[in-house]
Design an enzyme around this catalytic site. Structure first.
Site, PDB file in Angstrom:
ATOM      1  N   LYS A  77       0.814  -1.225   0.000  1.00 20.79           N
ATOM      2  CA  LYS A  77       0.000   0.000   0.000  1.00 20.79           C
ATOM      3  C   LYS A  77       0.847   1.275   0.000  1.00 20.79           C
ATOM      4  CE  LYS A  77      -3.590  -2.620   0.313  1.00 20.79           C
ATOM      5  NZ  LYS A  77      -4.127  -3.136  -0.914  1.00 20.79           N
ATOM      6  N   CYS A  78       2.132   1.138  -0.139  1.00 24.13           N
ATOM      7  CA  CYS A  78       3.038   2.279  -0.151  1.00 24.13           C
ATOM      8  C   CYS A  78       2.986   2.983  -1.513  1.00 24.13           C
ATOM      9  CB  CYS A  78       4.465   1.791   0.118  1.00 24.13           C
ATOM     10  SG  CYS A  78       5.719   3.077   0.107  1.00 24.13           S
ATOM     11  N   ASN A  79       3.173   4.302  -1.509  1.00 27.82           N
ATOM     12  CA  ASN A  79       3.222   5.048  -2.772  1.00 27.82           C
ATOM     13  C   ASN A  79       4.356   4.573  -3.674  1.00 27.82           C
ATOM     14  OD1 ASN A  79       0.999   6.592  -2.150  1.00 27.82           O
ATOM     15  ND2 ASN A  79       2.202   8.292  -1.337  1.00 27.82           N
TER      16      ASN A  79
ATOM     17  N   SER B 214       5.116   1.477  -4.137  1.00 27.38           N
ATOM     18  CA  SER B 214       4.874   0.094  -4.582  1.00 27.38           C
ATOM     19  C   SER B 214       4.915  -0.046  -6.102  1.00 27.38           C
ATOM     20  CB  SER B 214       3.564  -0.457  -4.025  1.00 27.38           C
ATOM     21  OG  SER B 214       2.459   0.238  -4.573  1.00 27.38           O
TER      22      SER B 214
END
Length: 181
Positions: A35-37, A39
């Site tokens: 869910k990290c930017n 990713s």
């Protein structure tokens, strides 16, 4: 010899994976989060893997939920998500801690052999990258903002050292790549 080969790590399916199986390979270790930017870097990492895997290169993804709770999925769901969304075919491990008293020993080793921005040993965010040479030793640490495709030249240089028989340098920290984190 001090190297990553002394460690085992749990794969996404909880199977223990001895890193000694990777002797002779150039390795990029990355702490990841679905869910990290950052990713979207998983696609670029997969491209690197596909381009260089036949030359002795591999990538190890270590999901981590320590930063912004960006990895809420369980291990099997992480592997499925990475494959479905980013077509990842490199090794995905079980979730680990990378900082603090419960940090996986591999990450304690990596942090003890290099420093990030401001000479800090702690990992500051998801997608911190560690390049390992064919002897299992840390070559460089790269910030999360470092795009995987910008690492082609250092990957190629390490792969060339393998084929030429020259030893890779033990540690060459790329502080320019660490800016911004």
């Amino acid at each position: 010899m001090d190297s990553i080969y002394q460690f085992n790590a749990p794969l996404y399916n909880s199977e223990s994976f001895p890193l000694s199986q990777l002797k002779g390979k150039t390795i990029l270790i990355v702490n990841t989060a679905s869910k990290c930017n950052f990713s979207v870097q998983l696609s670029a990492l997969e491209k690197l893997y596909q381009e260089y895997k036949s030359s002795g290169f591999t990538i190890l993804a270590f999901p981590c939920n320590q930063f912004g709770q960006n990895e809420p999925l369980d291990n099997l769901a992480i592997k499925d998500f990475y494959q479905a969304q980013f077509n990842v075919s490199f090794e995905v491990f079980g979730k680990v801690m990378v900082n603090g008293p419960e940090a996986h020993p591999l990450f304690n080793y990596l942090k003890s052999h290099t420093r990030g921005i401001s000479q800090n040993r702690a990992i500051k965010w998801n997608f911190t990258k560690f390049l390992i040479n064919t002897e299992g030793q840390l070559v460089a640490r790269y910030a999360p903002r470092t795009k995987p495709e910008t690492l082609k030249h250092v990957i190629e240089a390490n792969l060339q050292k393998k084929t030429s028989g020259k030893k890779s340098p033990k540690i060459v920290t790329n502080f320019a790549a660490l800016k911004g984190i």
